[in-house]
Design a protein around this motif. Structure first.
Motif, mmCIF file in Angstrom:
data_model
loop_
_atom_site.group_PDB
_atom_site.id
_atom_site.type_symbol
_atom_site.label_atom_id
_atom_site.label_comp_id
_atom_site.label_asym_id
_atom_site.label_seq_id
_atom_site.Cartn_x
_atom_site.Cartn_y
_atom_site.Cartn_z
ATOM 1 N N UNK A 1 2.076 2.862 -17.917
ATOM 2 C CA UNK A 1 3.416 2.846 -17.314
ATOM 3 C C UNK A 1 3.367 2.885 -15.786
ATOM 4 N N UNK A 2 2.185 3.070 -15.211
ATOM 5 C CA UNK A 2 2.067 3.123 -13.754
ATOM 6 C C UNK A 2 2.385 1.746 -13.166
ATOM 7 N N UNK A 3 3.305 1.663 -12.194
ATOM 8 C CA UNK A 3 3.667 0.354 -11.622
ATOM 9 C C UNK A 3 2.469 -0.313 -10.967
ATOM 10 N N UNK B 1 0.827 -1.210 0.000
ATOM 11 C CA UNK B 1 0.000 0.000 0.000
ATOM 12 C C UNK B 1 0.860 1.259 0.000
ATOM 13 N N UNK B 2 1.992 1.211 0.714
ATOM 14 C CA UNK B 2 2.890 2.362 0.756
ATOM 15 C C UNK B 2 3.522 2.604 -0.609
ATOM 16 N N UNK B 3 3.907 1.530 -1.290
ATOM 17 C CA UNK B 3 4.467 1.667 -2.632
ATOM 18 C C UNK B 3 3.429 2.227 -3.602
ATOM 19 N N UNK B 4 2.210 1.741 -3.522
ATOM 20 C CA UNK B 4 1.160 2.238 -4.409
ATOM 21 C C UNK B 4 0.902 3.721 -4.171
ATOM 22 N N UNK B 5 1.018 4.153 -2.907
ATOM 23 C CA UNK B 5 0.765 5.555 -2.573
ATOM 24 C C UNK B 5 1.800 6.491 -3.182
ATOM 25 N N UNK B 6 2.981 5.947 -3.525
ATOM 26 C CA UNK B 6 4.014 6.775 -4.153
ATOM 27 C C UNK B 6 3.626 7.187 -5.571
ATOM 28 N N UNK C 1 19.457 -1.563 -8.835
ATOM 29 C CA UNK C 1 18.410 -1.996 -9.815
ATOM 30 C C UNK C 1 17.194 -1.086 -9.825
ATOM 31 N N UNK C 2 16.225 -1.379 -10.255
ATOM 32 C CA UNK C 2 15.033 -0.550 -10.242
ATOM 33 C C UNK C 2 14.281 -0.785 -8.957
ATOM 34 N N UNK C 3 14.192 -2.063 -8.621
ATOM 35 C CA UNK C 3 13.505 -2.388 -7.374
ATOM 36 C C UNK C 3 14.201 -1.734 -6.195
#
Length: 278
Positions: free
Chosen positions: A22-24, A9-14, A160-162
């Protein structure tokens, strides 16, 4: 699982402001590990923290997943080749490690039994109480079940990207965890022996207390270091220095005795298994 969903949820909020193809997109998956399956034997007999991480690390290295979510206390202090800690998020009220050994110092008349697994408290079980990490209880909505909050000096708490994505999750005050982990690494403790820590970061001053306790609670070594820090490397140096002091004032003997006792109990358990098999 609750912690993993929180990270997702925190990652999505970014990316709430972005849209389009292109949205992760973030999804979660789960693997049952050896630590989940054996819930009764003492951890220091079973190989320590790798019980919770080994299967997950295989999935990561085989690119089945992009990142792993762990409680930091469950992450081995020596990471497998190719793995690193991408982020340390804001710390919940810290859990306390090696609970039985430390509690025996203050409550030698109590009887302690090993138990692991998801939180439950059956009315007909053998336990009068459970000693658990507060952070986990609060995270899954069981904070109201806590009847006593064990804090220092009674108990001290048991990288990396992650990667670029993870760095956005890092919470600076929890960099004190680096000092704790370095102390643990030098002592070669991890989750499987009674090494406890407690740290505070006030401005640029880091204060870390470490302790090593014998399994019966009768021997206890404790020391505190307080230093100014300006970088993660400084924090790790504080942890390293603390561990070296603990070793010099008696921790090595306690750890050696624990390893000897572990080896004895492993041999005994194997012999009992062989007798049962015949």
């Amino acid at each position: 699982m609750s912690q993993t969903f929180s990270v997702r949820d925190t990652l999505e909020a970014l990316y709430t402001e972005s849209d389009g193809p292109s949205k992760p997109k973030f999804t979660a998956s789960f693997i049952s590990t050896a630590g989940d399956k054996d819930k009764s034997q003492a951890l220091y007999l079973l190989g320590g923290k790798a019980l919770w991480t080994k299967e997950l690390e295989v999935a990561l290295k085989e690119k089945q997943v992009d990142l792993l979510v762990h409680c930091l206390k469950d992450v081995p202090t020596v990471l497998p080749e190719g793995c690193l800690i991408g982020a340390i998020m804001e710390r919940e009220d810290p859990g306390y490690v090696r609970r039985a050994a430390q509690l025996k110092r203050s409550y030698p008349h109590l009887e302690f039994l090993d138990v692991r697994g998801n939180f439950s408290m059956p009315a007909d079980g053998p336990y009068a109480a459970l000693v658990l990490a507060k952070a986990g209880l609060v995270r899954v909505g069981f904070g109201h079940r806590i009847t006593a909050d064990l804090k220092p000096p009674t108990m001290l708490y048991a990288v990396s990207q992650a990667l670029e994505l993870c760095k956005q999750l890092t919470h600076r005050p929890t960099l004190r965890c680096l000092a704790e982990r370095e102390c643990l690494r030098v002592l070669e403790g991890g989750c499987s022996v009674p090494v406890g820590v407690h740290s505070e970061l006030r401005g640029d001053v880091l204060k870390v207390t470490g302790c090593v306790t014998s399994l019966n609670g009768e021997e206890h070594i404790e020391h505190t270091i307080e230093e100014k820090v300006a970088s993660p490397e400084d924090a790790e140096e504080v942890g390293r220095s603390l561990a070296q002091v603990l070793v010099s004032i008696g921790a090595k003997k306690i750890l050696d005795d624990i390893n000897t006792e572990r080896d004895r109990r492993i041999v005994q358990a194997k012999a009992e298994d062989e007798v049962a098999a015949t």
